[in-house]
Design a protein around this motif. Structure first.
Motif, PDB file in Angstrom:
ATOM      1  N   LEU A  55       0.883  -1.177  -0.109  1.00 33.90           N
ATOM      2  CA  LEU A  55       0.060   0.033   0.046  1.00 33.90           C
ATOM      3  C   LEU A  55       0.791   1.104   0.039  1.00 33.90           C
ATOM      4  CD1 LEU A  55      -2.952   0.647   0.080  1.00 33.90           C
ATOM      5  CD2 LEU A  55      -2.833   0.857   2.562  1.00 33.90           C
ATOM      6  N   SER A  56       1.926   1.158   0.853  1.00 39.20           N
ATOM      7  CA  SER A  56       2.966   2.437   0.661  1.00 39.20           C
ATOM      8  C   SER A  56       3.404   2.699  -0.723  1.00 39.20           C
ATOM      9  CB  SER A  56       4.141   2.205   1.753  1.00 39.20           C
ATOM     10  OG  SER A  56       3.790   1.516   2.965  1.00 39.20           O
ATOM     11  N   PHE A  67      -2.618  12.361  -8.356  1.00 37.53           N
ATOM     12  CA  PHE A  67      -3.743  11.863  -7.345  1.00 37.53           C
ATOM     13  C   PHE A  67      -2.878  12.079  -5.832  1.00 37.53           C
ATOM     14  CE2 PHE A  67      -5.287   9.339 -10.999  1.00 37.53           C
ATOM     15  CZ  PHE A  67      -6.365   9.629 -10.997  1.00 37.53           C
ATOM     16  N   GLY A  68      -2.427  13.389  -5.632  1.00 30.40           N
ATOM     17  CA  GLY A  68      -1.578  13.609  -4.415  1.00 30.40           C
ATOM     18  C   GLY A  68      -2.327  13.353  -3.069  1.00 30.40           C
ATOM     19  N   LEU A  69      -3.679  13.788  -3.136  1.00 25.83           N
ATOM     20  CA  LEU A  69      -4.695  13.641  -1.965  1.00 25.83           C
ATOM     21  C   LEU A  69      -4.730  12.226  -1.803  1.00 25.83           C
ATOM     22  CD1 LEU A  69      -6.083  14.930   0.175  1.00 25.83           C
ATOM     23  CD2 LEU A  69      -7.992  14.977  -1.127  1.00 25.83           C
ATOM     24  N   VAL A  70      -5.046  11.235  -2.727  1.00 24.60           N
ATOM     25  CA  VAL A  70      -5.373   9.960  -2.788  1.00 24.60           C
ATOM     26  C   VAL A  70      -4.068   9.301  -2.035  1.00 24.60           C
ATOM     27  CG1 VAL A  70      -6.016   7.972  -3.676  1.00 24.60           C
ATOM     28  CG2 VAL A  70      -7.329   9.917  -4.131  1.00 24.60           C
ATOM     29  N   GLY A  71      -2.935   9.654  -2.574  1.00 23.74           N
ATOM     30  CA  GLY A  71      -1.612   9.036  -2.199  1.00 23.74           C
ATOM     31  C   GLY A  71      -1.527   9.339  -0.786  1.00 23.74           C
ATOM     32  N   MET A  72      -1.549  10.685  -0.344  1.00 23.26           N
ATOM     33  CA  MET A  72      -1.410  10.897   0.711  1.00 23.26           C
ATOM     34  C   MET A  72      -2.317  10.099   2.149  1.00 23.26           C
ATOM     35  SD  MET A  72      -1.387  14.796   2.905  1.00 23.26           S
ATOM     36  CE  MET A  72      -3.105  15.185   2.731  1.00 23.26           C
ATOM     37  N   ILE A  73      -3.596  10.007   1.587  1.00 22.45           N
ATOM     38  CA  ILE A  73      -4.434   9.215   2.522  1.00 22.45           C
ATOM     39  C   ILE A  73      -4.111   7.821   2.514  1.00 22.45           C
ATOM     40  CG2 ILE A  73      -6.911   8.442   2.731  1.00 22.45           C
ATOM     41  CD1 ILE A  73      -7.838  11.067   1.604  1.00 22.45           C
ATOM     42  N   GLY A  75      -1.098   6.811   2.198  1.00 22.09           N
ATOM     43  CA  GLY A  75       0.156   6.826   3.203  1.00 22.09           C
ATOM     44  C   GLY A  75      -0.230   6.305   4.648  1.00 22.09           C
ATOM     45  N   PHE A  76      -1.336   7.498   4.781  1.00 19.95           N
ATOM     46  CA  PHE A  76      -1.747   7.281   6.488  1.00 19.95           C
ATOM     47  C   PHE A  76      -2.289   5.906   6.648  1.00 19.95           C
ATOM     48  CE2 PHE A  76      -2.037  12.081   6.449  1.00 19.95           C
ATOM     49  CZ  PHE A  76      -0.955  12.077   7.366  1.00 19.95           C
ATOM     50  N   ASN A  90       6.904   2.526   9.358  1.00 23.06           N
ATOM     51  CA  ASN A  90       7.047   1.902   7.861  1.00 23.06           C
ATOM     52  C   ASN A  90       7.432   3.333   7.181  1.00 23.06           C
ATOM     53  OD1 ASN A  90       6.594   1.294   5.421  1.00 23.06           O
ATOM     54  ND2 ASN A  90       4.582   0.565   5.744  1.00 23.06           N
ATOM     55  N   THR A  91       8.611   3.265   6.851  1.00 26.79           N
ATOM     56  CA  THR A  91       9.580   4.581   6.124  1.00 26.79           C
ATOM     57  C   THR A  91       8.619   4.689   4.724  1.00 26.79           C
ATOM     58  OG1 THR A  91      11.322   3.814   7.319  1.00 26.79           O
ATOM     59  CG2 THR A  91      11.531   5.380   5.441  1.00 26.79           C
ATOM     60  N   LEU A  92       8.479   3.713   4.050  1.00 27.44           N
ATOM     61  CA  LEU A  92       7.742   3.891   2.778  1.00 27.44           C
ATOM     62  C   LEU A  92       6.390   4.706   2.970  1.00 27.44           C
ATOM     63  CD1 LEU A  92       8.377   0.664   1.041  1.00 27.44           C
ATOM     64  CD2 LEU A  92       9.345   2.937   0.455  1.00 27.44           C
ATOM     65  N   ALA A  93       5.570   4.372   3.957  1.00 27.04           N
ATOM     66  CA  ALA A  93       4.324   4.903   4.054  1.00 27.04           C
ATOM     67  C   ALA A  93       4.606   6.259   4.690  1.00 27.04           C
ATOM     68  CB  ALA A  93       3.683   4.117   5.254  1.00 27.04           C
TER      69      ALA A  93
END
Length: 158
Positions: A55-56, A67-73, A75-76, A90-93
């Motif tokens: 997922l990260s 899709f910056g906002l989707v990527g940020m969500i 990541g969380f 999780n460093t990648l996240a």
């Protein structure tokens, strides 16, 4: 003479565990015998995999395709999944959250710049007042074109 043809003298027979190498003592109860010739023993199960890792990676890629906002969500969400599974950080996240946030900020700034540039372009041409004057003259005269401030404008579509 003994009844056992393999052991005619009746001496006790030493038995070895089936997987031991010659000269090794049998493994104690409940333990695996040592691995032969420096091989690693087989693991007891598949290694644990961080559930937030895939997922990260997806969350890192999404801001680069718009899709910056989707990527940020995502990541969380990946951070949360990793913590719940007991994997700690999780460093990648975390990288995905940062890249997503930067993409969101960049898109907000780009939107502001585009709106300001469009407003300046409309104001340079004469703004909404010029458009209103052209439409009013086209409707009142019914002509194919009108002249406003020394420039000729077509009335097609009005």
């Amino acid at each position: 003479m003994s009844e056992n043809p393999e052991n005619p003298y009746g001496q006790p027979v030493k038995t070895q565990a089936p997987y031991n190498q010659p000269g090794q003592a049998p493994a104690p109860y409940g333990q695996q015998p040592p691995a032969p010739y420096g091989q690693q023993p087989a693991p007891y199960g598949a290694p644990a995999v961080d559930p937030g890792k895939t997922l990260s990676i997806v969350a890192i890629i999404l801001p680069f395709v718009g899709f910056g906002l989707v990527g940020m969500i995502l990541g969380f969400v990946a951070l949360s999944k990793s913590k719940k599974a007991g994997f700690g950080r999780n460093t990648l996240a975390l990288v995905a959250v940062i890249i997503g946030a930067l993409a969101v900020v960049a898109s907000i700034i780009a939107t502001i710049v585009i709106v300001v540039a469009a407003m300046n372009a409309v104001n340079e041409v004469g703004g909404l007042d010029l458009i209103t004057q052209v439409v009013n003259q086209c409707q009142s005269t019914g002509a194919e074109s009108v002249v406003v401030d020394g420039l000729e404008y077509s009335c097609a579509g009005y």
